[in-house]
Design a protein around this motif. Structure first.
Motif, mmCIF file in Angstrom:
data_model
loop_
_atom_site.group_PDB
_atom_site.id
_atom_site.type_symbol
_atom_site.label_atom_id
_atom_site.label_comp_id
_atom_site.label_asym_id
_atom_site.label_seq_id
_atom_site.Cartn_x
_atom_site.Cartn_y
_atom_site.Cartn_z
ATOM 1 N N LEU A 94 -1.749 7.257 26.382
ATOM 2 C CA LEU A 94 -2.002 8.696 26.438
ATOM 3 C C LEU A 94 -3.496 8.916 26.531
ATOM 4 N N THR A 95 -3.919 10.174 26.572
ATOM 5 C CA THR A 95 -5.352 10.460 26.474
ATOM 6 C C THR A 95 -5.649 10.873 25.041
ATOM 7 N N LEU A 96 -6.920 10.770 24.688
ATOM 8 C CA LEU A 96 -7.270 11.109 23.305
ATOM 9 C C LEU A 96 -6.992 12.568 23.001
ATOM 10 N N GLU A 97 -7.127 13.427 23.998
ATOM 11 C CA GLU A 97 -6.823 14.841 23.775
ATOM 12 C C GLU A 97 -5.357 15.041 23.413
ATOM 13 N N THR A 98 -4.484 14.330 24.109
ATOM 14 C CA THR A 98 -3.052 14.475 23.851
ATOM 15 C C THR A 98 -2.693 13.972 22.455
ATOM 16 N N VAL A 99 -3.325 12.873 22.041
ATOM 17 C CA VAL A 99 -3.091 12.364 20.685
ATOM 18 C C VAL A 99 -3.532 13.413 19.667
ATOM 19 N N SER A 100 -4.707 13.974 19.904
ATOM 20 C CA SER A 100 -5.230 14.989 18.994
ATOM 21 C C SER A 100 -4.274 16.182 18.902
ATOM 22 N N ARG A 101 -3.752 16.598 20.057
ATOM 23 C CA ARG A 101 -2.814 17.721 20.067
ATOM 24 C C ARG A 101 -1.525 17.389 19.310
ATOM 25 N N PHE B 22 0.841 -1.194 0.000
ATOM 26 C CA PHE B 22 0.000 0.000 0.000
ATOM 27 C C PHE B 22 0.880 1.248 0.000
ATOM 28 N N PRO B 23 0.386 2.378 -0.492
ATOM 29 C CA PRO B 23 1.184 3.618 -0.430
ATOM 30 C C PRO B 23 1.418 3.986 1.030
ATOM 31 N N PRO B 24 2.640 4.103 1.466
ATOM 32 C CA PRO B 24 2.937 4.252 2.895
ATOM 33 C C PRO B 24 2.602 5.623 3.469
ATOM 34 N N HIS B 25 2.387 6.612 2.625
ATOM 35 C CA HIS B 25 2.207 7.963 3.161
ATOM 36 C C HIS B 25 0.788 8.494 3.057
ATOM 37 N N GLU B 26 -0.103 7.607 2.594
ATOM 38 C CA GLU B 26 -1.522 7.948 2.623
ATOM 39 C C GLU B 26 -2.186 6.971 3.580
ATOM 40 N N ILE B 27 -2.408 7.407 4.812
ATOM 41 C CA ILE B 27 -2.891 6.493 5.830
ATOM 42 C C ILE B 27 -4.352 6.784 6.150
ATOM 43 N N ARG B 28 -5.183 5.760 6.009
ATOM 44 C CA ARG B 28 -6.576 5.883 6.422
ATOM 45 C C ARG B 28 -6.703 5.139 7.749
ATOM 46 N N LEU B 29 -6.853 5.883 8.816
ATOM 47 C CA LEU B 29 -6.911 5.259 10.142
ATOM 48 C C LEU B 29 -8.266 4.603 10.339
ATOM 49 N N SER B 30 -8.260 3.326 10.659
ATOM 50 C CA SER B 30 -9.537 2.655 10.885
ATOM 51 C C SER B 30 -9.920 2.694 12.360
ATOM 52 N N MET B 31 -9.035 3.252 13.194
ATOM 53 C CA MET B 31 -9.321 3.292 14.640
ATOM 54 C C MET B 31 -9.520 4.745 15.117
ATOM 55 N N SER B 32 -10.223 4.876 16.242
ATOM 56 C CA SER B 32 -10.507 6.213 16.766
ATOM 57 C C SER B 32 -9.292 6.783 17.487
ATOM 58 N N ARG B 33 -9.323 8.068 17.769
ATOM 59 C CA ARG B 33 -8.268 8.703 18.566
ATOM 60 C C ARG B 33 -8.184 8.035 19.936
ATOM 61 N N ALA B 34 -9.330 7.657 20.460
ATOM 62 C CA ALA B 34 -9.350 7.014 21.783
ATOM 63 C C ALA B 34 -8.610 5.681 21.738
ATOM 64 N N ASP B 35 -8.798 4.912 20.671
ATOM 65 C CA ASP B 35 -8.076 3.647 20.529
ATOM 66 C C ASP B 35 -6.571 3.889 20.456
ATOM 67 N N ILE B 36 -6.178 4.869 19.641
ATOM 68 C CA ILE B 36 -4.750 5.195 19.511
ATOM 69 C C ILE B 36 -4.198 5.578 20.880
ATOM 70 N N ALA B 37 -4.962 6.426 21.582
ATOM 71 C CA ALA B 37 -4.523 6.900 22.895
ATOM 72 C C ALA B 37 -4.324 5.730 23.852
ATOM 73 N N ARG B 38 -5.309 4.820 23.900
ATOM 74 C CA ARG B 38 -5.188 3.689 24.811
ATOM 75 C C ARG B 38 -4.044 2.776 24.400
ATOM 76 N N HIS B 39 -3.728 2.765 23.120
ATOM 77 C CA HIS B 39 -2.594 1.967 22.655
ATOM 78 C C HIS B 39 -1.274 2.590 23.105
ATOM 79 N N LEU B 40 -1.208 3.912 23.095
ATOM 80 C CA LEU B 40 0.059 4.599 23.358
ATOM 81 C C LEU B 40 0.209 5.035 24.809
#
Lengths: 191, 191
Positions: free
Chosen positions: A148-155, A128-146
């Motif tokens: 962090l809080t979803l606000e911090t991910v958004s920032r 797949f083209p590596p620089h066009e990313i369609r995120l299938s997960m929410s900010r909250a999911d990313i945050a819980r993965h990392l």
DNA sequence: GCGGCAATTTGATCCGTATCAAAATCTGAC
DNA sequence: GTCAGATTTTGATACGGATCAAATTGCCGC
């Protein structure tokens, strides 16, 4: 896939994406990671014979199912598959250790940068083209993965956008300056 | 054991303890964990055929060495060993995932409590008294393992001592109230 | 026991992220 | 196109742990 269910097969995602997580005592999700096409889930089940985490699809998804009985038969006959299974598990272990170390010593923007760089590499691996990313997960999911809080991910996304490193429109990310992200995390950029 | 060295054997610690870590670009150590008697190291090497991290002894130590050539022969003949190897790897993976999740969502004292509880369990498993812990690693090692600074680790010990949960004399820890530590991390105490 | 060095503890301040709150944007159904 | 609900962004404040600094303790050789 449910944590605690008897591990009667190995699953490999064919298309679509999924989220691997466990539920904490408080009922929140610990997001271990995200599964892309070509990746296996349920490997940690070898520990006890029961799956160690939950996996749920983030979008319509197809997968391939290898029953344990069948797997054992194949392992009996194919030395190459034995090595491949050990390689697969070793890689999963290596990744888990690496991720863990990074969590411990990187700040919020570094973690988000690494998350994106990691996705780039895995998308590229599958053509797949590596620089066009369609995120299938929410900010909250990313945050819980990392961790962090979803606000911090958004920032963090906001900062990268302001710097001109990313174009961000909701869940569609364009990486404009991969070398800038790579520099932030001390790695060589993908492609 | 050196990261990047060719994985020509599997190592199992017999007595003594060791530290598993990788070196970051800045030259600091990412401490993945500590190895107690009966535990294997080098499993992540299956990923690439080269060890993925460094292991160094924390005290005089003896270990058992299984050459890869020998291991492959044994795997050929013994279905039970095949299952056991998968189980071992699955367990390492499960532990790595679990640790990672905890790092992401627990505060400093929670992490130190969990570290002690984990040591208790592993000591008990090998027949040692679980509440008399002789730490073979420095505060700095613990800190790098938990993603904290050594000062913060020290303060956590200080707090537990003041609360009467622990007796702390340098590297000798007596757990006086295991149930208090367990309550802090939402688990049942060891023994 | 004594001296010297490393490890640990303790103290003061600062910074990054969590938290709480509200506005803005996106999504899908009609 | 429009609307309602969910998701994401943005803002203000508070707090935990990092950082810098100094005092204390433990350890090992003599």
């Amino acid at each position: 896939m449910r944590a605690g269910a008897s591990m009667d097969a190995l699953l490999v995602v064919r298309s679509g994406s999924a989220k691997r997580f466990t539920l904490t005592l408080e009922g929140t999700e610990q997001v271990h990671g995200f599964v892309l096409p070509g990746e296996a889930v349920g490997l940690e089940g070898f520990a006890t014979g029961r799956y160690g985490c939950e996996v749920s699809a983030l979008e319509p998804l197809s997968y391939c199912r290898v029953p344990m009985r069948k797997l054992e038969q194949l392992l009996e006959r194919l030395p190459g598959l034995r090595r491949e299974m050990l390689r697969l598990l070793g890689q999963a272990l290596d990744e888990a250790l690496r991720l863990r170390g990074e969590l411990a010593e990187t700040d919020a923007r570094g973690r988000v940068a690494r998350f994106l760089a990691d996705l780039s590499v895995r998308l590229a691996r599958r053509g797949f083209p590596p620089h066009e990313i369609r995120l299938s997960m929410s900010r909250a999911d990313i945050a819980r993965h990392l961790g962090l809080t979803l606000e911090t991910v958004s920032r963090a996304f906001g900062t990268f956008k302001r710097e001109g490193w990313l174009r961000v429109r909701a869940r569609n990310i364009s990486v404009l300056r991969p070398e800038a992200l790579a520099a932030l995390i001390g790695a060589t950029p993908c492609v």
